[in-house]
Scaffold this motif. Structure first.
Motif, short mmCIF file in Angstrom:
data_model
loop_
_atom_site.label_atom_id
_atom_site.label_comp_id
_atom_site.label_asym_id
_atom_site.label_seq_id
_atom_site.Cartn_x
_atom_site.Cartn_y
_atom_site.Cartn_z
N PHE A 27 28.42 28.82 39.71
CA PHE A 27 28.46 30.01 40.54
C PHE A 27 27.74 29.73 41.86
CE2 PHE A 27 29.83 31.91 36.72
CZ PHE A 27 30.33 33.17 37.01
N PRO A 28 28.32 30.18 42.98
CA PRO A 28 27.64 30.00 44.27
C PRO A 28 26.48 30.98 44.40
CG PRO A 28 29.66 31.24 44.56
CD PRO A 28 29.61 30.83 43.11
N LYS A 29 25.63 30.75 45.40
CA LYS A 29 24.50 31.66 45.62
C LYS A 29 24.98 33.02 46.09
CE LYS A 29 21.15 28.09 46.41
NZ LYS A 29 20.18 27.44 47.28
N GLU A 30 26.03 33.05 46.92
CA GLU A 30 26.59 34.32 47.37
C GLU A 30 27.32 34.98 46.21
OE1 GLU A 30 27.46 31.40 48.82
OE2 GLU A 30 26.28 31.45 50.64
N LYS A 31 27.24 36.31 46.13
CA LYS A 31 27.91 37.02 45.04
C LYS A 31 29.27 37.55 45.44
CE LYS A 31 24.16 38.65 42.14
NZ LYS A 31 23.64 39.81 41.42
N GLU A 32 29.60 37.51 46.73
CA GLU A 32 30.87 38.08 47.16
C GLU A 32 31.45 37.29 48.32
OE1 GLU A 32 32.59 42.31 48.87
OE2 GLU A 32 30.83 42.30 47.58
N PHE A 33 32.75 37.03 48.22
CA PHE A 33 33.51 36.40 49.29
C PHE A 33 34.72 37.29 49.50
CE2 PHE A 33 31.17 32.95 47.41
CZ PHE A 33 30.83 32.13 48.47
N ALA A 34 34.87 37.81 50.71
CA ALA A 34 35.98 38.73 50.96
C ALA A 34 36.55 38.49 52.35
CB ALA A 34 35.52 40.18 50.83
N SER A 35 37.82 38.79 52.49
CA SER A 35 38.45 38.71 53.80
C SER A 35 38.22 40.03 54.52
CB SER A 35 39.95 38.43 53.66
OG SER A 35 40.59 39.55 53.08
N PHE A 45 34.16 38.10 38.42
CA PHE A 45 33.68 37.37 37.25
C PHE A 45 32.26 37.83 36.95
CE2 PHE A 45 36.61 34.63 39.55
CZ PHE A 45 37.44 34.17 38.55
N GLU A 46 31.96 37.99 35.67
CA GLU A 46 30.59 38.24 35.24
C GLU A 46 30.35 37.38 34.02
OE1 GLU A 46 27.41 41.78 34.49
OE2 GLU A 46 29.52 42.23 34.14
N LEU A 47 29.35 36.52 34.10
CA LEU A 47 29.00 35.63 33.01
C LEU A 47 27.60 36.01 32.54
CD1 LEU A 47 29.81 33.14 31.31
CD2 LEU A 47 28.75 31.73 33.07
N GLN A 55 27.28 36.89 38.66
CA GLN A 55 28.45 37.66 39.08
C GLN A 55 29.05 37.04 40.32
OE1 GLN A 55 26.75 41.53 39.75
NE2 GLN A 55 27.22 42.20 37.68
N LEU A 56 30.36 37.22 40.46
CA LEU A 56 31.05 36.74 41.64
C LEU A 56 32.31 37.56 41.85
CD1 LEU A 56 31.42 34.63 43.95
CD2 LEU A 56 32.73 33.28 42.29
N LYS A 57 32.53 37.98 43.09
CA LYS A 57 33.78 38.67 43.46
C LYS A 57 34.40 37.86 44.59
CE LYS A 57 35.48 42.84 45.68
NZ LYS A 57 35.10 44.13 46.28
N ILE A 58 35.67 37.50 44.41
CA ILE A 58 36.39 36.77 45.45
C ILE A 58 37.63 37.57 45.80
CG2 ILE A 58 35.47 34.49 44.93
CD1 ILE A 58 37.90 33.89 43.26
N HIS A 59 37.95 37.59 47.09
CA HIS A 59 39.06 38.42 47.56
C HIS A 59 39.75 37.74 48.73
CE1 HIS A 59 41.34 41.90 48.83
NE2 HIS A 59 40.88 41.71 50.06
#
Length: 114
Positions: A27-35, A45-47, A55-59
């Motif tokens: 998992f990256p340090k950032e929790k969210e990547f969005a356009s 994702f939540e592990l 947690q991670l949210k990608i968009h």
């Protein structure tokens, strides 16, 4: 979006594929990547482990490629199965916070300025 709980049974190969990905994914340090545009595909994702939660949210195809590939592989497995609804309730509040973000502002170039 209707919230429902359901299950399916994975075969051994599917379970091994998911577990091997979980064993190596980082998992990256950032929790969210969005356009900047609020359309397109989103994976959240939540592990949860015994001592930590990630947690991670990608968009909009932003974020680590390994998570896009993992999300697509989970979708492929999901599409090959029939799910059976169950009445068991899960606390999805943390997960929903990741997915349900406020709508973007409306931009209208032909609207009168205020």
């Amino acid at each position: 979006m209707e919230e429902q709980t359901s299950f399916t049974i994975l075969n051994e190969e599917e379970k091994e594929k998911i577990q091997s990905t979980l064993d190596i994914i980082s998992f990256p340090k950032e929790k969210e990547f969005a356009s900047s545009v609020d359309d397109g595909e989103t994976f959240a994702f939540e592990l949860k482990g015994k001592k930590q939660s990630k947690q991670l949210k990608i968009h909009g195809h932003q974020g680590p490629n390994q998570f896009w590939l993992f999300g697509k592989s989970l979708e492929t497995i999901k599409d090959q199965h029939t799910f059976i609804k169950i009445n068991k309730k899960f606390d999805l509040s943390e997960f929903n916070k990741m997915i349900l973000s406020p709508p973007p502002p409306i931009i209208c170039n032909q609207c009168p300025q205020r």
